[in-house]
Scaffold this motif. Structure first.
Motif, PDB file in Angstrom:
ATOM      1  N   GLY A  77     -46.607 -59.521  57.080  1.00  0.00           N
ATOM      2  CA  GLY A  77     -46.887 -59.493  55.719  1.00  0.00           C
ATOM      3  C   GLY A  77     -47.615 -58.302  55.260  1.00  0.00           C
ATOM      4  O   GLY A  77     -47.840 -57.507  55.916  1.00  0.00           O
ATOM      5  N   ASP A  78     -47.532 -58.087  53.974  1.00  0.00           N
ATOM      6  CA  ASP A  78     -48.125 -57.025  53.204  1.00  0.00           C
ATOM      7  C   ASP A  78     -49.421 -56.684  53.485  1.00  0.00           C
ATOM      8  O   ASP A  78     -50.076 -55.659  53.786  1.00  0.00           O
ATOM      9  N   ALA A  79     -50.212 -57.816  53.571  1.00  0.00           N
ATOM     10  CA  ALA A  79     -51.717 -57.909  54.035  1.00  0.00           C
ATOM     11  C   ALA A  79     -51.879 -57.201  55.348  1.00  0.00           C
ATOM     12  O   ALA A  79     -52.652 -56.442  55.480  1.00  0.00           O
ATOM     13  N   GLU A  80     -50.967 -57.528  56.440  1.00  0.00           N
ATOM     14  CA  GLU A  80     -51.126 -57.019  57.681  1.00  0.00           C
ATOM     15  C   GLU A  80     -50.770 -55.743  57.744  1.00  0.00           C
ATOM     16  O   GLU A  80     -51.565 -54.776  58.439  1.00  0.00           O
ATOM     17  N   ALA A  85     -46.261 -59.330  66.151  1.00  0.00           N
ATOM     18  CA  ALA A  85     -44.950 -59.666  66.677  1.00  0.00           C
ATOM     19  C   ALA A  85     -44.862 -61.273  66.726  1.00  0.00           C
ATOM     20  O   ALA A  85     -43.707 -62.028  66.671  1.00  0.00           O
ATOM     21  N   GLY A  86     -46.009 -61.728  66.923  1.00  0.00           N
ATOM     22  CA  GLY A  86     -46.095 -63.358  66.793  1.00  0.00           C
ATOM     23  C   GLY A  86     -45.347 -64.165  67.961  1.00  0.00           C
ATOM     24  O   GLY A  86     -45.115 -65.096  67.858  1.00  0.00           O
ATOM     25  N   ASN A  87     -45.379 -63.173  69.020  1.00  0.00           N
ATOM     26  CA  ASN A  87     -44.896 -63.799  70.407  1.00  0.00           C
ATOM     27  C   ASN A  87     -45.900 -64.104  71.444  1.00  0.00           C
ATOM     28  O   ASN A  87     -46.465 -62.788  72.108  1.00  0.00           O
ATOM     29  N   LEU A 141     -42.874 -49.034  59.834  1.00  0.00           N
ATOM     30  CA  LEU A 141     -43.525 -50.350  59.548  1.00  0.00           C
ATOM     31  C   LEU A 141     -43.485 -50.699  58.051  1.00  0.00           C
ATOM     32  O   LEU A 141     -43.103 -51.848  57.557  1.00  0.00           O
ATOM     33  N   ARG A 142     -43.833 -49.877  57.302  1.00  0.00           N
ATOM     34  CA  ARG A 142     -43.896 -50.167  55.722  1.00  0.00           C
ATOM     35  C   ARG A 142     -42.614 -50.510  55.162  1.00  0.00           C
ATOM     36  O   ARG A 142     -42.518 -51.365  54.310  1.00  0.00           O
ATOM     37  N   ARG A 143     -41.667 -49.862  55.806  1.00  0.00           N
ATOM     38  CA  ARG A 143     -40.158 -50.219  55.362  1.00  0.00           C
ATOM     39  C   ARG A 143     -39.409 -51.269  56.019  1.00  0.00           C
ATOM     40  O   ARG A 143     -38.365 -51.975  55.872  1.00  0.00           O
TER      41      ARG A 143
END
Length: 226
Positions: A105-108, A146-148, A192-194
């Protein structure tokens, strides 16, 4: 509801582990050198029992090796070890980057950017300690994004083994590896931004390959005392 504070003993243990980790990672002891328990007890104002408990944590991370009835020594890696470890770490970080771009997300991203700018300030001051702390935090944040859970556990199990080598690679005098790494981190943040997953994956893998080259140049055969 306010969360209960951690017991003082737990906090002190964590602080001791962190201090010992920095002491070893930043090259205060040579590769293969015995860990001087008496000296460290005096340095940190502790007895041998908490020191040995902290050393067990660092041994579990792969930073040192415990010797039966003979204390501990700093872990030594062969060139083949470094080739294999950096390739695996590069593969894990490449996968993490691709997955992170799918869900971050943008906050991360903003938090990673904040740490990146802090890292850059350390780089400008030539503060390698502060730079490296931020550097490792950024890599960990991408892996977390990555959430893994399986990926994260595998990464964490290997990261401690080469933390000292990754730190030393920035000291490569044959070329400005530290400056190169900073420029690579700019590319990492940009991808990462893109949310450019494939690009970030490639950048992270090459980042680890370049780190490996510098680590191999820094590594010298060390005699391990018996």
């Amino acid at each position: 509801m306010r969360r209960p504070e951690a017991p003082a003993s737990t906090t002190l243990h964590g602080e001791l582990v962190a201090a010992l980790r920095d002491y070893i990672v930043e090259g205060s002891l040579a590769d293969g050198a015995r860990v001087p328990e008496r000296l460290l007890c005096e340095r940190f104002g502790i007895s041998r029992t908490p020191l040995r408990e902290a050393l067990k944590v660092l041994a579990a991370e792969g930073l040192i090796e415990l010797l039966p009835n003979r204390g501990a020594r700093v872990r030594v890696f062969s060139a083949e070890d470094l080739h294999e470890l950096f390739d695996v770490m590069g593969g894990l970080e490449a996968l993490a980057g691709r997955l992170a771009c799918e869900r971050i997300g943008d906050a991360e991203v903003a938090e990673i950017e904040r740490v990146h700018h802090e890292m850059y300030r350390h780089y400008l001051r030539r503060d390698l300690h502060g730079y490296f702390q931020c550097n490792q935090e950024i890599h960990g944040m991408i892996v977390a994004a990555a959430g893994n859970a399986t990926l994260r556990a595998t990464y964490d199990s290997l990261a401690g083994r080469i933390r000292r080598v990754r730190y030393a690679a920035n000291l490569d005098k044959q070329r400005d590896r530290w400056g190169e790494a900073m420029r690579e981190h700019e590319a990492i943040l940009d991808a990462l931004r893109r949310r450019a997953g494939s690009e970030l994956s490639d950048v992270l893998f090459q980042h680890l390959r370049n780190k490996r080259k510098a680590a191999l140049r820094q590594a010298e055969p060390a005699e391990i005392p018996e």
